[in-house]
Motif scaffolding. Structure first.
Motif, PDB file in Angstrom:
ATOM      1  N   ASN A  78       0.851  -1.186   0.000  1.00  0.00           N
ATOM      2  CA  ASN A  78       0.000   0.000   0.000  1.00  0.00           C
ATOM      3  C   ASN A  78       0.892   1.244   0.000  1.00  0.00           C
ATOM      4  N   PRO A  79       0.735   2.156  -0.975  1.00  0.00           N
ATOM      5  CA  PRO A  79       1.621   3.325  -1.046  1.00  0.00           C
ATOM      6  C   PRO A  79       1.671   4.148   0.238  1.00  0.00           C
ATOM      7  N   TYR A  80       0.593   4.146   1.029  1.00  0.00           N
ATOM      8  CA  TYR A  80       0.623   4.855   2.307  1.00  0.00           C
ATOM      9  C   TYR A  80       1.694   4.293   3.242  1.00  0.00           C
ATOM     10  N   ASN A  81       2.022   3.002   3.060  1.00  0.00           N
ATOM     11  CA  ASN A  81       2.954   2.328   3.968  1.00  0.00           C
ATOM     12  C   ASN A  81       4.343   2.140   3.371  1.00  0.00           C
ATOM     13  N   TRP A  82       4.613   2.734   2.224  1.00  0.00           N
ATOM     14  CA  TRP A  82       5.949   2.620   1.644  1.00  0.00           C
ATOM     15  C   TRP A  82       6.980   3.276   2.545  1.00  0.00           C
ATOM     16  N   SER A  83       8.224   2.857   2.377  1.00  0.00           N
ATOM     17  CA  SER A  83       9.314   3.436   3.171  1.00  0.00           C
ATOM     18  C   SER A  83       9.526   4.902   2.802  1.00  0.00           C
ATOM     19  N   VAL A 125      -1.155  15.023 -13.142  1.00  0.00           N
ATOM     20  CA  VAL A 125      -1.045  13.710 -12.505  1.00  0.00           C
ATOM     21  C   VAL A 125      -0.308  13.755 -11.169  1.00  0.00           C
ATOM     22  N   VAL A 126       0.695  14.642 -11.045  1.00  0.00           N
ATOM     23  CA  VAL A 126       1.545  14.604  -9.854  1.00  0.00           C
ATOM     24  C   VAL A 126       0.753  14.886  -8.581  1.00  0.00           C
ATOM     25  N   SER A 127      -0.227  15.769  -8.634  1.00  0.00           N
ATOM     26  CA  SER A 127      -1.051  16.012  -7.445  1.00  0.00           C
ATOM     27  C   SER A 127      -1.763  14.727  -7.012  1.00  0.00           C
ATOM     28  N   GLY A 128      -2.193  13.917  -7.992  1.00  0.00           N
ATOM     29  CA  GLY A 128      -2.803  12.632  -7.682  1.00  0.00           C
ATOM     30  C   GLY A 128      -1.801  11.660  -7.075  1.00  0.00           C
ATOM     31  N   ILE A 129      -0.567  11.675  -7.577  1.00  0.00           N
ATOM     32  CA  ILE A 129       0.491  10.815  -7.018  1.00  0.00           C
ATOM     33  C   ILE A 129       0.729  11.170  -5.555  1.00  0.00           C
ATOM     34  N   LEU A 130       0.782  12.463  -5.249  1.00  0.00           N
ATOM     35  CA  LEU A 130       1.013  12.882  -3.867  1.00  0.00           C
ATOM     36  C   LEU A 130      -0.150  12.471  -2.972  1.00  0.00           C
ATOM     37  N   ALA A 131      -1.378  12.536  -3.503  1.00  0.00           N
ATOM     38  CA  ALA A 131      -2.538  12.073  -2.733  1.00  0.00           C
ATOM     39  C   ALA A 131      -2.485  10.562  -2.519  1.00  0.00           C
ATOM     40  N   ASP A 132      -1.898   9.816  -3.477  1.00  0.00           N
ATOM     41  CA  ASP A 132      -1.738   8.369  -3.336  1.00  0.00           C
ATOM     42  C   ASP A 132      -0.753   8.010  -2.228  1.00  0.00           C
ATOM     43  N   LEU A 133       0.285   8.840  -2.078  1.00  0.00           N
ATOM     44  CA  LEU A 133       1.387   8.518  -1.166  1.00  0.00           C
ATOM     45  C   LEU A 133       1.125   8.945   0.276  1.00  0.00           C
ATOM     46  N   PHE A 134       0.422  10.068   0.442  1.00  0.00           N
ATOM     47  CA  PHE A 134       0.309  10.663   1.772  1.00  0.00           C
ATOM     48  C   PHE A 134      -1.159  10.848   2.147  1.00  0.00           C
ATOM     49  N   ASN A 135      -1.588  10.163   3.211  1.00  0.00           N
ATOM     50  CA  ASN A 135      -2.959  10.345   3.692  1.00  0.00           C
ATOM     51  C   ASN A 135      -3.051  11.392   4.791  1.00  0.00           C
ATOM     52  N   ASP A 136      -1.909  11.844   5.301  1.00  0.00           N
ATOM     53  CA  ASP A 136      -1.884  12.911   6.298  1.00  0.00           C
ATOM     54  C   ASP A 136      -1.967  14.259   5.579  1.00  0.00           C
ATOM     55  N   PRO A 137      -3.022  15.062   5.833  1.00  0.00           N
ATOM     56  CA  PRO A 137      -3.160  16.340   5.116  1.00  0.00           C
ATOM     57  C   PRO A 137      -1.977  17.287   5.307  1.00  0.00           C
ATOM     58  N   ILE A 138      -1.336  17.241   6.486  1.00  0.00           N
ATOM     59  CA  ILE A 138      -0.198  18.131   6.743  1.00  0.00           C
ATOM     60  C   ILE A 138       0.967  17.772   5.833  1.00  0.00           C
ATOM     61  N   VAL A 139       1.320  16.488   5.807  1.00  0.00           N
ATOM     62  CA  VAL A 139       2.443  16.040   4.967  1.00  0.00           C
ATOM     63  C   VAL A 139       2.107  16.233   3.496  1.00  0.00           C
ATOM     64  N   ARG A 140       0.873  15.877   3.124  1.00  0.00           N
ATOM     65  CA  ARG A 140       0.465  16.044   1.726  1.00  0.00           C
ATOM     66  C   ARG A 140       0.525  17.513   1.319  1.00  0.00           C
ATOM     67  N   GLY A 141       0.092  18.390   2.194  1.00  0.00           N
ATOM     68  CA  GLY A 141       0.128  19.818   1.888  1.00  0.00           C
ATOM     69  C   GLY A 141       1.538  20.322   1.670  1.00  0.00           C
ATOM     70  N   ARG A 142       2.470  19.831   2.473  1.00  0.00           N
ATOM     71  CA  ARG A 142       3.865  20.282   2.335  1.00  0.00           C
ATOM     72  C   ARG A 142       4.485  19.791   1.026  1.00  0.00           C
ATOM     73  N   THR A 143       4.161  18.569   0.652  1.00  0.00           N
ATOM     74  CA  THR A 143       4.696  18.073  -0.623  1.00  0.00           C
ATOM     75  C   THR A 143       4.074  18.820  -1.806  1.00  0.00           C
ATOM     76  N   ILE A 144       2.792  19.185  -1.695  1.00  0.00           N
ATOM     77  CA  ILE A 144       2.169  19.971  -2.764  1.00  0.00           C
ATOM     78  C   ILE A 144       2.794  21.361  -2.823  1.00  0.00           C
ATOM     79  N   ALA A 145       3.229  21.896  -1.676  1.00  0.00           N
ATOM     80  CA  ALA A 145       3.941  23.176  -1.674  1.00  0.00           C
ATOM     81  C   ALA A 145       5.239  23.060  -2.472  1.00  0.00           C
ATOM     82  N   CYS A 146       5.950  21.949  -2.277  1.00  0.00           N
ATOM     83  CA  CYS A 146       7.178  21.720  -3.065  1.00  0.00           C
ATOM     84  C   CYS A 146       6.841  21.543  -4.541  1.00  0.00           C
TER      85      CYS A 146
END
Length: 582
Positions: free
Chosen positions: A94-99, A214-235
């Motif tokens: 599950n991408p949420y649990n990747w290293s 597509v990349v915004s969807g990839i980030l949503a696939d990887l991170f279920n925490d809104p804080i972490v997801r928000g920071r990656t979308i900022a990058c």
């Protein structure tokens, strides 16, 4: 003047009859139009409801929730005892649990494709005078076309790539489009004439739009925490600003020294270097990963009746065109949050690309700078964009602390991201007034140049806030919501830059920048309206209502399933489907 009715009284009944007929026909026409609009609205809403229902059924089954009405398409007629595959608890695939390392590779590689995409958009900006001189193009209105045709590809590409990535997965779209982007960049470097260049630029833009969608969807696939997801979308947003800023520097110095074609050769070298890592991007979309797992199990045991939930969904052409490809358009037409965000982002984005015509007018004609040095004038915009990232992170800390204290305002969805746009909007407008009013011979060129800092910071804060807001609001349809925003703003970015040169010629630098600043200031009220009425808007949004209801239902069933498993001590990652004959 003689009264017509007095002299010819027999005409009165005829005129009254004609008037009555006209009024009746008008009324009937209005009723028919109203009926058709109501029918169209109902059809759109029906498709959206089916879309949400189908997607959440897949989501439920992916997360180990069995439903009695799991879809059983006709291709599986006569089957019994099928097993629906789902994620196990803490499943490593599950991408949420990747290293952390694997997630970092995906983020960095996908960000690199975004940087290439945006680099390509403004790559010929300083090379256009040399290209047009070689091919004898004298019409000033055509000078903007190498950028506009690229952005025209941005209009059509995301409508397909965003929803298709939710249909066939992220990896195939990302890698396939980036390979084609590289090939079309090569074609631009070898272009034999002006029409060929414009055609190549359209195709390279169409392929380059895939990472944006597509990349915004990839980030949503990887991170279920809104804080972490928000920071990656900022990058991610930082990468979208980095490319257009570096491109004028490359084309400015290449065109005056080694030739304008080297602008595209350097772009090709950068794309080739990125491709060496991009080809190793893994699939991140959960339904596709479960389908691959099910296919592997069936290969090992040919008689196994093991399927993923998405495999049991119909994947015909009708569904592709009615549900998948129309999703971004339906969002723009029916979702007020998407519509308002798209309008504001479109204006800001178009002004950003208008700067690629405005900066040469200001810094070359007013101050007499060379193309290469004019390209360096974009660096303050990059500095402003970089400055916005720590502001974004600092606000995250404010929200986290406020939530820890149990502050009421921190629990509202709109306060998670939107206040950043409330800061960015005025900054962006002030920068435009600053640029326009300070650009004159008696003022050093560094003064209008420094206006790029609030310009870049405001631009980034607006985008980071509103795109994160769309991602949080529409969750599993994040790629489609962002594709809608991308296509809409690209329309503005194609059209408005065509008016840049005539507008600056008629209004002057100060007048043109003041007009754009005034429009930006007017649109900057949208984030404030979201904070004021955003909760009410979402409460009346049928799309958001359906998403919320299905999410709550899924969470409830997840909890019941978890309690049942805890009660009987069973485990595993499959859900047995009831035996039925279709």
């Amino acid at each position: 003047m003689t009264d017509l009715h007095a002299t010819q009284p027999n005409l009165r009944p005829q005129l009254d009859h004609v008037t009555t007929n006209v009024s009746t026909r008008s009324y009937r026409s209005i009723r028919r139009l109203d009926t058709r609009l109501s029918h169209f609205s109902g059809l759109v809403q029906s498709i959206s409801n089916q879309d949400i229902e189908a997607r959440y059924k897949v989501e439920e089954n992916d997360n180990r929730v069995a439903t009695d009405d799991t879809p059983k398409p006709s291709s599986f007629q006569g089957s019994k005892g099928r097993t629906i595959l789902s994620w196990e608890v803490n499943d490593k695939e599950n991408p949420y649990n990747w290293s952390t390392g694997r997630k970092a590779f995906v983020v960095v590689s996908s960000m690199a494709t975004v940087a290439n995409s945006t680099l390509g958009s403004s790559l010929p900006s300083m090379a256009i005078p040399y290209m047009t001189k070689e091919w004898g193009i004298t019409d000033q209105t055509q000078f903007v076309l190498p950028i506009s045709t690229y952005l025209l590809g941005y209009v059509f590409g995301p409508i397909f790539w965003g929803p298709l990535s939710e249909h066939v997965g992220r990896r195939n779209i990302s890698i396939g489009c980036f390979i084609m982007y590289t090939i079309w960049t090569l074609a631009c470097a070898l272009a034999p004439n002006w029409p060929a260049m414009l055609v190549f630029r359209f195709f390279v833009g169409t392929c380059a739009s895939a990472p944006i969608a597509v990349v915004s969807g990839i980030l949503a696939d990887l991170f279920n925490d809104p804080i972490v997801r928000g920071r990656t979308i900022a990058c991610f947003m930082g990468m979208t600003a980095l490319g257009p800023i570096l491109a004028p520097i490359i084309s400015g110095f290449c065109s005056t020294s080694i030739g304008w074609r080297w602008t595209f050769w350097i772009g090709l070298i950068i794309a080739g270097a990125t491709l060496t890592t991009a080809v190793f991007l893994p699939e991140t979309y959960a339904p596709i990963l479960l389908s691959q797992r099910a296919a592997k199990m069936r290969k090992e045991k040919p008689k196994a009746q093991v399927y993923s939930a998405s495999e049991l969904e119909p994947h015909d052409i009708k569904q592709l065109f009615t549900r998948v490809l129309t999703r971004p358009i339906r969002m723009i037409l029916t979702e007020l949050i998407v519509t308002a965000s798209c309008l504001y982002l479109s204006l800001v984005y178009a002004i950003f690309y208008m700067s690629f015509q405005a900066f040469p007018i200001i810094f070359q004609k007013v101050y007499g700078l060379s193309p290469g040095v004019t390209g360096l004038c974009y660096l303050p915009i990059g500095l402003g964009a970089v400055t916005s990232i720590p502001i974004f992170f600092a606000y995250d800390h404010v929200i986290i602390k406020a939530k820890a204290r149990g502050t009421a305002w921190s629990k509202k969805e709109e306060y998670r991201r939107v206040p950043l746009a409330c800061l960015g909007g005025p900054l962006f407008a002030v920068a435009l007034f600053w640029l326009g009013w300070s650009s004159r011979p008696g003022v050093p060129f560094a003064v209008p140049m420094i206006a790029g800092i609030p310009f870049g910071a405001g631009y980034m804060l607006i985008f980071m806030a509103l795109l994160n807001y769309l991602t949080d609001a529409y969750e599993i349809f994040a790629a489609s919501a962002n594709a809608a925003a991308s296509s809409c703003r690209s329309v503005f970015a194609v059209v408005l830059p065509l008016a840049t040169t005539p507008m600056f010629a008629r209004l002057g630098v100060s007048g043109a920048c003041s007009l754009l600043g005034g429009l930006s200031l007017l649109m900057s009220v949208i984030p404030f309206i979201f904070i004021w009425k955003g909760e009410d808007i979402r409460a009346r949004s049928k799309f958001c209502i359906a998403l919320r209801e299905r999410k709550l239902e899924m969470e409830r069933k997840n909890e019941e399933e978890r309690q049942r498993k805890d009660g009987d001590g069973s485990s595993g990652g499959v859900v047995e489907e009831k035996e039925t004959e279709v």
